[in-house]
Scaffold this active site. Structure first.
Site, PDB file in Angstrom:
ATOM      1  N   CYS A  71      36.539  25.907  32.650  1.00 57.28           N
ATOM      2  CA  CYS A  71      35.470  26.831  33.033  1.00 57.28           C
ATOM      3  C   CYS A  71      34.129  26.429  32.419  1.00 57.28           C
ATOM      4  O   CYS A  71      34.048  26.187  31.207  1.00 57.28           O
ATOM      5  CB  CYS A  71      35.843  28.248  32.587  1.00 57.28           C
ATOM      6  SG  CYS A  71      34.641  29.475  33.148  1.00 57.28           S
ATOM      7  N   ARG A 277      44.618  50.922  32.895  1.00 58.61           N
ATOM      8  CA  ARG A 277      45.647  49.933  32.582  1.00 58.61           C
ATOM      9  C   ARG A 277      45.448  49.391  31.168  1.00 58.61           C
ATOM     10  O   ARG A 277      44.365  48.949  30.807  1.00 58.61           O
ATOM     11  CB  ARG A 277      45.574  48.787  33.578  1.00 58.61           C
ATOM     12  CG  ARG A 277      46.715  47.796  33.438  1.00 58.61           C
ATOM     13  CD  ARG A 277      46.510  46.592  34.325  1.00 58.61           C
ATOM     14  NE  ARG A 277      46.090  46.972  35.657  1.00 58.61           N
ATOM     15  CZ  ARG A 277      45.389  46.181  36.452  1.00 58.61           C
ATOM     16  NH1 ARG A 277      45.016  44.991  36.034  1.00 58.61           N
ATOM     17  NH2 ARG A 277      45.055  46.571  37.660  1.00 58.61           N
TER      18      ARG A 277
END
Length: 332
Positions: A71, A277
């Protein structure tokens, strides 16, 4: 706030949430700064809201790291970024058969959502075509919901993912707008907002969350919850920083387990009807208090994360069973 006043105060916060009213900043600070002795009544109030919308069901999600360690972005928390020296695997986008095998593993783990995650600024056209091809076959052969997390989307890419059958797209805000430049300089907070809006425009469910523990203040945590409420994210992953050696934030430490639970309660009160979550870093930060997270959250990741290990699948299933909750299976 003293112990005697705590229980009715938390109940009032639950009532506000159920009535669709967000907490004020002062009320949010009361949650985050509550005495640890008040934790159980606070979590019980959060559970009132969670139970109203989700009963005692728990959604399970599994990640596959579809492209790793290449990345060009400089995100300070990420072991895959260009500024990280962490020894992580480096590979281009996985072949279709590997992505399909991951989907079958997600089903074996009783996960209802399979998350295809690729490190990078955004997908190339070739990468997008590979993901689209795999998604079409998964949708045709397995009863899974599919979430993609491929970075910043260009015009037209969100449309192609939606047409392929991607149910949900994840693009986290990560931190507050004010704190963002101290975490990442190669893209902006507003670019993340723009990608989430593109996702919504093309009919995919927007998934966007945060990473707690990157130097943000309590007030900024509240601002993050407000921002996600305003963005109308359907699913909100709450990550707690796992400070990986070799990353700029390697010395950031961990969030105390009780503080992490207060954060989950805060997000439940401010985003009451949304999927909250418990995501990356829960094992490291919540430690033995992980079961209590289900009083505020209704969703978990199971298995490993992108470059860090999760706990055994059997342990997660056992937590759900021992707490009297039930895994939610997809109807598709």
């Amino acid at each position: 706030m003293n112990m005697i006043a705590a229980v009715p105060a938390w109940d009032a916060f639950a009532k506000k949430a159920l009535d669709g009213e967000p907490l004020t900043v002062e009320e949010g600070l009361a949650v985050l700064e509550a005495n640890d002795d008040e934790l159980l009544p606070l979590m019980q109030a959060a559970f009132r809201v969670r139970k109203h919308y989700y009963g005692k069901k728990v959604k399970l999600n599994m990640i596959i790291n579809a492209k790793s360690g290449l990345c060009p972005e400089d995100c300070g928390y990420c072991s895959q970024s260009i500024v990280s020296t962490a020894p992580v695997p480096k590979y281009t986008l996985l072949e279709k058969d590997t992505l399909l095998a991951g989907a079958r593993e997600a089903m074996a783990r009783k996960a209802g959502t399979y998350c295809i995650v690729a490190a990078g600024r955004g997908p190339t056209e070739r990468e997008l075509a590979q993901v689209v091809d795999a998604v079409k076959e998964i949708r045709a052969t397995m009863p899974l919901k599919i979430c993609a997390c491929l970075g910043i989307l260009k015009d037209g890419q969100a449309k192609r993912l939606a047409e392929a059958g991607v149910d949900r797209y994840n693009h986290n805000l990560n931190t507050s707008k004010a704190n963002y430049p101290s975490i990442t300089t190669t893209h902006t907070y507003d670019q993340r907002i723009e990608t989430v809006e593109k996702v919504k425009m093309h009919g995919m469910s927007p998934c966007s969350g945060v990473i707690i523990g990157m130097g943000e203040t309590n007030q900024e945590m509240i601002e993050m919850a407000y921002a996600l409420r305003e963005l109308d994210a359907d699913s909100i992953p709450i990550n707690f920083l796992n400070a990986i050696p070799g990353t700029p934030l390697e010395h950031a430490g961990r969030i105390p387990a009780m503080k992490a639970l207060k954060v989950l309660a805060l997000f439940r009160f401010i985003c009451p009807a949304k999927e909250i979550r418990v995501a990356g870093g829960r094992e490291v930060n919540l430690r033995s208090l992980q079961p209590l997270s289900l009083y505020a959250a209704n969703s978990l990741f199971v298995g490993d994360y992108l470059t860090t290990a999760g706990q055994a699948i059997t342990a997660d299933h056992q937590i759900i069973e021992d707490m009297g909750f039930e895994i939610e299976l997809n109807a598709r």
